[in-house]
Design a protein around this motif. Structure first.
Motif, PDB file in Angstrom:
ATOM      1  N   PRO A 154      84.058  -7.775 109.174  1.00  0.00           N
ATOM      2  CA  PRO A 154      84.808  -8.405 108.101  1.00  0.00           C
ATOM      3  C   PRO A 154      85.111  -9.870 108.393  1.00  0.00           C
ATOM      4  O   PRO A 154      85.567 -10.212 109.471  1.00  0.00           O
ATOM      5  CB  PRO A 154      86.086  -7.583 108.048  1.00  0.00           C
ATOM      6  CG  PRO A 154      85.692  -6.252 108.565  1.00  0.00           C
ATOM      7  CD  PRO A 154      84.644  -6.529 109.618  1.00  0.00           C
TER       8      PRO A 154
ATOM      9  N   TYR B 288      86.090  -0.594 114.266  1.00  0.00           N
ATOM     10  CA  TYR B 288      85.624   0.187 113.134  1.00  0.00           C
ATOM     11  C   TYR B 288      84.457   1.027 113.620  1.00  0.00           C
ATOM     12  O   TYR B 288      83.813   0.686 114.602  1.00  0.00           O
ATOM     13  CB  TYR B 288      85.093  -0.750 112.034  1.00  0.00           C
ATOM     14  CG  TYR B 288      86.165  -1.589 111.405  1.00  0.00           C
ATOM     15  CD1 TYR B 288      86.730  -1.230 110.195  1.00  0.00           C
ATOM     16  CD2 TYR B 288      86.629  -2.732 112.040  1.00  0.00           C
ATOM     17  CE1 TYR B 288      87.738  -1.984 109.627  1.00  0.00           C
ATOM     18  CE2 TYR B 288      87.636  -3.492 111.480  1.00  0.00           C
ATOM     19  CZ  TYR B 288      88.181  -3.105 110.280  1.00  0.00           C
ATOM     20  OH  TYR B 288      89.183  -3.849 109.726  1.00  0.00           O
TER      21      TYR B 288
ATOM     22  N   TRP C  27      90.376  -7.872  98.909  1.00  0.00           N
ATOM     23  CA  TRP C  27      89.517  -6.829  98.315  1.00  0.00           C
ATOM     24  C   TRP C  27      88.942  -7.310  96.973  1.00  0.00           C
ATOM     25  O   TRP C  27      89.677  -7.719  96.077  1.00  0.00           O
ATOM     26  CB  TRP C  27      90.388  -5.596  98.086  1.00  0.00           C
ATOM     27  CG  TRP C  27      89.717  -4.385  97.549  1.00  0.00           C
ATOM     28  CD1 TRP C  27      89.490  -4.102  96.235  1.00  0.00           C
ATOM     29  CD2 TRP C  27      89.229  -3.266  98.291  1.00  0.00           C
ATOM     30  NE1 TRP C  27      88.882  -2.876  96.105  1.00  0.00           N
ATOM     31  CE2 TRP C  27      88.720  -2.345  97.360  1.00  0.00           C
ATOM     32  CE3 TRP C  27      89.173  -2.957  99.659  1.00  0.00           C
ATOM     33  CZ2 TRP C  27      88.169  -1.120  97.740  1.00  0.00           C
ATOM     34  CZ3 TRP C  27      88.624  -1.750 100.042  1.00  0.00           C
ATOM     35  CH2 TRP C  27      88.128  -0.857  99.101  1.00  0.00           C
TER      36      TRP C  27
ATOM     37  N   CYS D 241      83.560  -3.843 101.112  1.00  0.00           N
ATOM     38  CA  CYS D 241      83.445  -4.147 102.549  1.00  0.00           C
ATOM     39  C   CYS D 241      82.435  -3.165 103.130  1.00  0.00           C
ATOM     40  O   CYS D 241      82.014  -2.242 102.448  1.00  0.00           O
ATOM     41  CB  CYS D 241      84.799  -3.999 103.237  1.00  0.00           C
ATOM     42  SG  CYS D 241      85.357  -2.284 103.287  1.00  0.00           S
TER      43      CYS D 241
ATOM     44  N   THR E 299      82.665  -0.704 105.163  1.00  0.00           N
ATOM     45  CA  THR E 299      83.022   0.680 105.499  1.00  0.00           C
ATOM     46  C   THR E 299      83.852   1.386 104.432  1.00  0.00           C
ATOM     47  O   THR E 299      84.325   2.491 104.655  1.00  0.00           O
ATOM     48  CB  THR E 299      83.788   0.714 106.843  1.00  0.00           C
ATOM     49  OG1 THR E 299      84.782  -0.308 106.831  1.00  0.00           O
ATOM     50  CG2 THR E 299      82.865   0.483 108.008  1.00  0.00           C
TER      51      THR E 299
ATOM     52  N   CYS F 260      91.537  -9.192 105.121  1.00  0.00           N
ATOM     53  CA  CYS F 260      90.215  -8.573 105.262  1.00  0.00           C
ATOM     54  C   CYS F 260      89.330  -8.892 104.063  1.00  0.00           C
ATOM     55  O   CYS F 260      89.738  -8.769 102.922  1.00  0.00           O
ATOM     56  CB  CYS F 260      90.358  -7.062 105.419  1.00  0.00           C
ATOM     57  SG  CYS F 260      88.839  -6.359 106.076  1.00  0.00           S
TER      58      CYS F 260
ATOM     59  N   CYS G 127      93.780  -4.757 106.223  1.00  0.00           N
ATOM     60  CA  CYS G 127      92.530  -4.061 105.944  1.00  0.00           C
ATOM     61  C   CYS G 127      92.794  -2.625 105.481  1.00  0.00           C
ATOM     62  O   CYS G 127      93.505  -1.876 106.155  1.00  0.00           O
ATOM     63  CB  CYS G 127      91.702  -4.071 107.221  1.00  0.00           C
ATOM     64  SG  CYS G 127      90.224  -3.096 107.112  1.00  0.00           S
ATOM     65  N   ARG G 128      92.211  -2.248 104.353  1.00  0.00           N
ATOM     66  CA  ARG G 128      92.393  -0.887 103.818  1.00  0.00           C
ATOM     67  C   ARG G 128      91.724   0.153 104.722  1.00  0.00           C
ATOM     68  O   ARG G 128      92.223   1.264 104.889  1.00  0.00           O
ATOM     69  CB  ARG G 128      91.821  -0.783 102.390  1.00  0.00           C
ATOM     70  CG  ARG G 128      92.458  -1.673 101.315  1.00  0.00           C
ATOM     71  CD  ARG G 128      93.945  -1.483 101.206  1.00  0.00           C
ATOM     72  NE  ARG G 128      94.670  -2.320 102.134  1.00  0.00           N
ATOM     73  CZ  ARG G 128      95.712  -1.903 102.864  1.00  0.00           C
ATOM     74  NH1 ARG G 128      96.132  -0.677 102.809  1.00  0.00           N
ATOM     75  NH2 ARG G 128      96.330  -2.726 103.683  1.00  0.00           N
ATOM     76  N   CYS G 129      90.580  -0.203 105.265  1.00  0.00           N
ATOM     77  CA  CYS G 129      89.873   0.759 106.118  1.00  0.00           C
ATOM     78  C   CYS G 129      90.664   0.988 107.412  1.00  0.00           C
ATOM     79  O   CYS G 129      90.790   2.116 107.887  1.00  0.00           O
ATOM     80  CB  CYS G 129      88.461   0.262 106.409  1.00  0.00           C
ATOM     81  SG  CYS G 129      87.456   0.098 104.911  1.00  0.00           S
TER      82      CYS G 129
END
Ligand code: FES
Length: 393
Positions: free
Chosen positions: A4, A205, A261, A277, A279, A257, A332-334
Motif C-alpha cells: 500500500p 499482510y 479507500w 487495495c 488484499t 492506506c 487500513c481496513r485490511c
C-alpha cells in the motif's frame, strides 16, 4: 511489487460534514495485476495467501478493454504487476496499448524473464519505467529469501535496464533478516547505477503476516538502519535517492492506506476482480465487482465495494469523533480486520485504538534477540496456498 502506497496527494477536496459525499475523483492509478504466477517464493509476498484459488486469468482482449475503460475514466498511471508480469507473453501488447492510450506505464518485476529481446520489445512498446526488486545484497540471502537462484540474473537485468535508457529504480523489501545489511544493499544499488532505491520495510499482510515473527525488526535494528541511510545520503551528496520506510507497527498513527479507500487507486486482480487495495478481497461479507461483468466507470463510481469505506461516514469510535480522521481515514481496513477482527474498526496501529495492545505485543516480541517464532518460515507457493486456505469445492 510494492505494498500500500501513500505518497500521492488526494485530488479530492475534504468533505465538510460527515455525511457529505462528494463525487470521488478519477481512479488515477491503475494497478494491473496480470498474473499471480511467479517463479519466486518470497516470504513477504503481499499477494493474498489464497492466491492459488484465483488462477483464472483475464484474456488479452479483456485487459485491452480494461485499459481503454480505465483511461476513459481518467486513469493516468498504469502499473503492471503480479506475480511476475513477464510470465504473460502478451505483456508487450498490453503495454503498447497502455502507451498508445496515453498512460504513464510502469513494470514491477523480479527481473526473471527480462531478456535482451524482451527489453527491446518493451522499449518499442513505449514502456516508461521499470522497478526491479531485490531481496538482499548477497547471493546467499537473496536466493534464500526468494527460494530461487536469481541473484546473478538480477545483476544482469539491472544492466539491461540501464542499457535501454530506463531510469534504474530498485526496490528491496527490508525486514529482520536483511536489515543489518542495509549498508551493503545501498552500496549494491549504487554500484548498479540506481537513480532511486526504495528500502521499504515489509508491511504485515498476507505472507508477511504469516511470517511476522521472523520478519519484524527490533527497534534497535530500525534505528541503526535509519542512521546508516541518513549517513549515506549526507556523505554522497544525494546522488541516489533513497526512500526508507519503517514498519507502521512502530508508528502511533496509522497510514493513510491507499491514500484513502477508493480515492485514487484501482487494482485489477488476475481474474478481473476490481479492488481498492491488493488484499480487500479478504474483507468478509463484502463483494467486489469483476471487470468481465461491470465497466470500470461503474465499478469506480457506483459499486458498493468501492463506496464501502469512502470518506468518513462509515466510521465508528474512536475514529468518528477524532480530529485527525481526514488525515488517515482510520488507517487500513485490511489491517483492522487482521489485527482487530473487524474491518470497521480503527486500525490497531493507532495509539487511540482499544486494540493497540495487539501491535505492542508483536513489537515486544520483536525486541527479543532469539525471538522464537511459532513455526518455520513459510515460502509463498501454490501448494502452501492450498494447504493454508480451504479449497472451495
Ligand atoms: Fe489497506 Fe486493504 S491494504 S485497506
Amino acid at each position: 511489487g510494492t505494498g500500500p502506497a501513500g505518497d500521492v496527494r488526494s485530488l479530492q477536496s475534504a468533505a465538510p460534514g460527515a455525511d457529505a459525499r462528494p463525487r470521488p475523483g478519477p481512479p488515477l492509478w491503475l494497478l494491473a495485476e496480470v498474473t499471480y504466477r511467479c517463479p519466486l517464493h518470497c516470504v513477504f509476498c503481499y499477494n493474498p495467501v489464497d492466491f492459488a484459488h484465483h488462477d483464472a486469468e483475464l484474456s488479452t482482449e479483456d485487459w485491452l478493454r480494461v485499459l481503454r475503460e480505465a483511461r476513459a475514466a481518467g486513469a493516468v498511471q498504469c502499473g503492471f504487476s503480479g506475480g511476475e508480469p513477464l510470465l504473460r507473453d502478451d505483456l508487450e501488447v498490453l503495454i503498447a496499448e497502455a502507451h498508445r492510450l496515453g498512460f504513464y506505464t510502469n513494470l514491477l518485476t523480479s527481473g526473471v524473464g527480462l531478456t535482451e529481446q524482451r527489453a527491446a520489445a518493451l522499449k518499442a512498446a513505449g514502456l516508461d519505467h521499470i522497478q526491479l526488486s531485490f531481496q538482499d545484497s548477497t547471493r546467499e540471502l537473496n536466493d534464500f529469501l526468494s527460494h530461487t537462484r536469481t541473484f546473478d540474473l538480477k545483476q544482469k537485468v539491472a544492466r539491461i535496464i540501464k542499457d535501454h535508457g530506463w531510469p534504474m529504480v530498485m526496490n528491496c523489501v527490508i525486514h529482520r533478516l536483511n536489515i543489518d545489511y542495509i549498508d551493503r544493499i545501498i552500496e549494491m544499488a549504487d554500484s548498479l547505477g540506481a537513480e532511486y532505491v526504495e528500502l521499504a520495510n515489509s508491511q504485515y499482510y498476507s505472507w508477511a503476516l504469516l511470517n511476522r515473527d521472523h520478519l519484524l525488526p527490533s527497534r534497535e535494528q530500525l534505528e541503526r538502519a535509519e542512521r546508516i541511510t541518513n549517513d549515506w545520503r549526507a556523505t554522497h551528496d544525494n546522488r541516489m535517492r533513497i526512500f526508507y520506510v519503517v514498519p507502521d507497527y512502530y508508528e502511533n498513527r496509522p497510514k493513510k492506506c491507499m491514500n484513502g479507500w477508493g480515492s485514487i487507486f484501482l487494482t485489477i486482480t488476475p481474474d478481473g476482480t476490481a479492488l481498492p487495495c491488493h488484499t480487500a478481497r479478504m474483507l468478509p461479507g463484502q463483494a467486489f465487482p469483476n471487470v468481465r461483468d461491470v465497466s470500470v466507470a461503474d465499478i469506480w463510481y457506483r459499486s458498493d465495494g468501492f463506496e464501502r469505506y469512502r470518506g468518513t461516514a462509515w466510521m465508528q469510535e474512536p475514529c468518528a469523533s477524532c480530529d485527525e480522521k481526514e488525515k488517515d481515514f482510520g488507517g487500513c481496513r485490511c489491517q483492522a480486520l487482521m489485527l482487530a477482527g473487524d474491518a470497521n474498526a480503527t486500525d490497531p496501529v493507532c495509539a487511540k485504538s482499544p486494540k493497540r495492545g495487539v501491535v505492542d505485543e508483536a513489537v515486544a516480541r520483536a525486541q527479543r534477540p532469539g525471538n522464537p517464532a511459532v513455526h518455520p518460515l513459510v515460502f509463498r507457493d501454490p501448494k502452501e496456498s492450498h494447504r493454508l486456505t480451504a479449497c472451495e469445492p
